[in-house]
Structure formats: C-alpha cells, structure tokens
Enzyme design. Sequence first.
Site, PDB file in Angstrom:
ATOM      1  N   SER A  79     -18.641   2.977  14.972  1.00  0.00           N
ATOM      2  CA  SER A  79     -17.196   2.988  15.206  1.00  0.00           C
ATOM      3  C   SER A  79     -16.709   4.387  15.551  1.00  0.00           C
ATOM      4  CB  SER A  79     -16.455   2.483  13.968  1.00  0.00           C
ATOM      5  OG  SER A  79     -16.705   3.316  12.857  1.00  0.00           O
ATOM      6  N   ARG A  85       0.826  -1.223   0.000  1.00  0.00           N
ATOM      7  CA  ARG A  85       0.000   0.000   0.000  1.00  0.00           C
ATOM      8  C   ARG A  85       0.853   1.264   0.000  1.00  0.00           C
ATOM      9  NH1 ARG A  85      -3.696  -0.407   4.940  1.00  0.00           N
ATOM     10  NH2 ARG A  85      -1.868  -1.454   5.789  1.00  0.00           N
ATOM     11  N   HIS A 127     -16.859  11.125   5.367  1.00  0.00           N
ATOM     12  CA  HIS A 127     -15.808  10.829   4.406  1.00  0.00           C
ATOM     13  C   HIS A 127     -15.062  12.083   3.967  1.00  0.00           C
ATOM     14  CE1 HIS A 127     -17.982   6.964   4.059  1.00  0.00           C
ATOM     15  NE2 HIS A 127     -16.763   6.508   3.902  1.00  0.00           N
TER      16      HIS A 127
END
Length: 772
Positions: free
Chosen positions: A448, A24, A709
């Site tokens: 979360s 990544r 987001h």
Amino acid sequence: MTTETAAAAAWATVYGYPRQGPDRELKKAIEGYWKGRVSADTLKAVAAGLRRTSWQELAAAGIHEVPTGDFSYYDHVLDTTVMVGAIPARHRAAVETDALDGYFAMARGTQDVAPLEMTKWFDTNYHYLVPELGPDTVFTADPAKQVAELKEALALGLTARPVLVGPVTYLLLAKPAPDVPADFDPLTLLDRLLPVYAEVLADLRAAGAEWVQLDEPALVQDRTPAELNAATRAYRDLGALTERPKLLVASYFDRLGDALPVLAKAPVDGLALDFTESAAANLDALAAVGGLPGKRLIAGVVNGRNIWVNDMARSLATLGTLLGLADRVDVAASCSLLHVPLDSRREGDIEPQILRWLAFAKQKTAEIAALAKGLAQGTDTIAAELATNRADLASRANSPITRDPAVRARAAAVTDADTRRSQSYADRAAAQRAHLGLPLLPTTTIGSFPQTGDLRTARADLRAGRIDTAGYEERIKAEIGEAISFQEEAGLDVLVHGEAERNDMVQYFAEQLTGYLATQHGWVQSYGTRYVRPPILAGDISRPEPMTVPWTTYAQSLTSHPVKGMLTGPVTMLAWSFVRDDQPLGDTARQVALALRDEVNDLETGGTSIIQVDEPALRETLPLRAADRPAYLVWATEAFRLSTSGVRPVTQIHTHMCYAEFGDIVQAIDDLDADVISLEAARSHMQVARELAAHGYPREAGPGVYDIHSPRIPSAEEAAELLRTGLKAIPAERLWVNPDCGLKTRGWSETRSSLENLVTAARTVREELSSS
C-alpha cells in the site's frame, strides 16, 4: 457466605471499554495535536469528556462498578511503563521537557530517536509498546494518571475500580533494552518492581479505591516453575501490604492451568476468570482446587472478543455452578471490551434480522447487567430478555445465510495435492530468477501507498452518490499512475499498484465475498490512533467475481517492471474479522482459501508474475497454549498453500508478516512454501533474520529496513547498516530490501524520502558486495 447471599450480591462490571468515542473523537483530537491544530488542553478535555460519557453510559446500562485507568492516549502497556518510571534513556529528556510529547515520542519516535518496539497483545490484533528493561533499570512510582482518573469517576458518584497491568505480566511482556545482553531476563527485576506497585496501590487506596484490578493475562500461557514462583512471590508480597485496597487479579484469553492454584492460594481478595468456550476448562479447574472460599469471583461469561449475542441460558447455567465455588460471584465480559466496536445500533446497512445476532460493547454491557440481575434476583426478573435471546439465537441457527451447499461441497473435495506446488522451491527459484531478471538485493514495498484525503473524499463521494462509478475509477487510475511513476523514478525493482482502491486490507475483500458483512461504524483500535473496522464472517464464503485483477493488470500495463498482485491471506482474513463461532475455524479458513485461490489463478492468467498473499496474522492467531498449537498450524498453513498452490512454477509467491514474535513460528513460515517472505525487522534490529538463519530457512526473505509505524525518515546509511546486519544471517542472493509494512498510514513526503533512501541503501550495499 451462603449460596443465596452470594447470588444476592452479584454485580455487573467490565474490565475496560472502547476508548475512541462514537465517532473516533479521540483519534481526531490526538492527530490534531500531532499536527499542531489542537492544543494539549483541548486534547485533555476531549479525553476527559470521553471518559465521563463512557462511565455514565456504563452506569446507566446497569454496570455497578466501572473501570478506571483503562483509558489511554496510545497504549495501556506504555501507560504502565510511565507509571513505574521505566522510561528508556533515549526518551528521558523528552519526557522531562514535556510529559505528553515525550509519551508520544516513546510511541512513535522522532526523527532522531527510535520509538519502543511494538508487537501484538497476546493473540489479538491490538498492538502494545514493548517495555525495554535491563539490570540497571530503576523503577519509580508515577501513579498520577491512575489516581486522577479514579477521582474523576468517584466525583461522578460512581463505584470505580482502577485497572492496572499486573507486575508479572508487565515483566513477561518486556524485552532487554537494545544495549543489554539478549539473554537478560526482565523477570529478575520483580523484587525491584513490587515496591513501586505497593506505592501505587497505597496512593489509589488513599484516593478512594476500595478495589484495584491487576491484569495478569500472561499467566494463561505456558509458564515455567520459575515464572509461577514469581507470581507466587508477587501476590504474597502485595497481599501482605497493610495500606492497600482489595486486590482482584484478572486473567483472560484462555485457561489459567498451573497458575490457577497459585492465584487461588494467594492472599488476594478476588480473581477474575474467563469462562467462555475457549477457557471452559477454568470451571473444572476451579472446582478441582476447592473454589475460592473467602474470595470474590468475577466470571467472564460474555465473550469480550467477538460480536455474537451471548447464549444467556448457557451463561446462567455456568454462573449457577460457580455460586458454590466462591464467596461472591459477579458477572463480566471475558476481557476488556476494547476489542469490540461500540454500538451495533448504528449499523443501519445491516439487515435487521442479522443485526439481532450482533452484540457490540453497549449490547454486551446490557447482557452482563441482565445476567447479573438474573443471578441475583432470579430468572423470572429477566424473562423478557431471555425470550428475546432465545429467538435471536434460533434466528441465526436456522438462517440460510449461514450455509451454502456448493461452498461446503467444494471444501469437502479438497485433496492434499491441491495444497502443494508442482515443483520444489529449488526448481521454482531457478525458473523465477531467469524469468524475472531481478538484480541482487531487489527492492520493493509491501503493497500500500499513502491514502490521501482526496482518496478518502472520493470514496465518500462514491458512497454518497456525488460521483458515479466511472468517475471514481478514473480517480483510482490516476492514483495508480502516479504510484507507478514514482516507483520507476525512485528506482524500485518490483512495483505495486498502491492499493488506492482499498479501504482496508481485509474489509476490501470482505465486501466482495459472499458470507461477509461490513460495518459502517464498527471501529476497533489496532494501535495508537489506527482504527480498523473488522468485517463479520456470518456465512459460507465464496468469490462471485475477480476482486483485484482489473487494477493489477492496469498497473502492469503502465510499466515494464513486474507489478505484484496483492491479496490478504486466509488466516489474516479470519484474524482481522469477527469470526463465526458455530463451526471450527479451520473449516472457515478453507472456504476463504478457495475463494482466494480463484483470485490468485486469475491474476496469473492476467499476466501477473509475482503475487503476494499477506499473512501478518499467522503469529497473532497462534494459540496461547503450546498444546493447542499443532492443530492450528496444520489448518493455517494448509489454507495458505491451498490459496497459492494452483500457479505455475515460474510464478513467484510472496507473503508478508509484521509486528509479532516470529521465533515461535519459523517452522510454520517454512511450511507455507512461499518463495519470498517479507517481515518486520527495523524496530527489532533484524532479530527475525537471525531467527530465520538459526532455523535454516531456505527461501528468500526481506526483513524490513524502514519502520513505517514511526514518522521518522530513516537515512540511507541507517537502512544500509540494517541491510549489512541482515546479510550476516541471509545470503545476498536470497535477501530482499523493503519496508517493514505497508505505507497506507504514512504521508507522501516522508514515504518518498524514505523509499529513495531505501533504494540508495540497496545500491550502496550492492556495490560493496560487488567490490568485495
């Protein structure tokens, strides 16, 4: 061209490749750039190195023609928006000041400017940035990225094919800009857009492109005559250009249907079609239109969306049939390999026997290359590969891992009564309100909270043996305590434990269920720099022991506020995993639902009064063709109800969905029979609230007022205004206040401020309602 020469010309190719690098590296470089630790030049160098490595590995694996232009810093649809100059007015100044920072501002927003809306790419878990268009949109060509990446590949001595989102799909994916009437149809801009594509194609031809691929996956969906006519006009005009490369129009994810004869007759030079099981009808349809005489056909016979080894004998049979239907047949995956991990050979924790069943991107390129060789030179030249493939398929089919008689017997015994609550919603709602005693416009979060570096370090230390289980659990308890304390201080009404113990909302459960496999390096891009490791559904599913009960009951012991139990629903467990291809999805969903039912019942027994079973993937898994949807929705909604219907009427069942087009599934949302649903709504300006109201949705709902987001912190007044908009569609006694989605990816500072503003907004609107 004869059958023999068509076979001799067979090439291996792919439409796209994973972008992130083996570790990544792209994610790390981009996030470093956002934090100011990595310069723009360093980021660009990392990206160029990843592209170069990918192309060279593809060529070394036997891929004759590599894709260019599929690489992206964030999203290939956003790249297309830049390529055609459709920059929203609110972002133009940022783009003109600094193209890279402006690009990321469109993707993520800034404190002062909202980002583009984000939603799912067809029925995958990849998210794209939705183009915003209007009658005043002016398109201008900016092919710099596409030309530069083509030149990079050609400089390496490779044969390269640029890949672009096609003009029809681009417009069909677009939405009216916020200041444009909702009934504006972006497809009316086609004649304005085509000259820009013509300019891009001419520039790519001048840069050395022999072929250019135009992706039109939107044409595998049901399309109106007007939309099919637009496709006819688009490829008539582009095909008639004199200064252009050869054009390859690609479709994937399903059968083309009525669009196949349109494209077969178009003056383009080739088609790329999906011939995997989900699109097998393309084979008969292609024969029905007389094949593709004079054209190139790229046959997607290797599944680009799942990780099981290809049945090479079956693929060769399909390819052999196709040889008589086109001038030239080449071999590819069914779609971009963006949707699978990079290399299964790095998975040292998976048993070698099972590893033989798996093919990630690198293994799929080897399969494609072998199939192309076998097609061109005869199966004797790949005899060893075919023998290994037969053995791998037999190993999986005969393995006891895939079948558990007890699980199958329990699933077969399910009755309709098991999928229904014992009381109607109206009766349950009254009991739940009396039991919970919540205020008007109750506030909560989706589940979360931020996953800090310390948390990830603790998880890594546990895996490496640097701390023991007891030490790790104390660390998690401390995180839960801090989360509960913050929520009480902020004034939230329904709390969550924060999910500190969870690495991912699907993987966490998969690691505790039999029949699932977890990977260590199986990263797949979900959006931007968000990567997930989808687990692998390899066998029958059961739950050996409680998975969340200890953490939830511990959190509840710390507060008098209700704490939600948090689970991931059966459809999402399938959608965000690599699923079995050896039995119907509905059968697998029922097994997962029964395992979750046990967990729901244990949570209730442990004192949990509110249980949220998230189904964000219900819409994304919706089949692309309307004819296929009713059967899917039957088993999908049944699986959810099977998970949740064993509780008492007083227990409140929540569900959550985000970042999808919900209008198509409002009836299915109703059929879930959840007491409360929370949905993404901030970027879409409460559109889903209006859709629920139009349907007459009778239950409670929480359309999000905080876009998680984006790094921007919504003000209390901004959240209050969204609430007021929501109240125009949903009565106050049924409206909840919450963010769009979970807060795992956000930082604590912005989370605290945003949630405090959310609570302030709810209180403000409550006071307005009280005074009125």
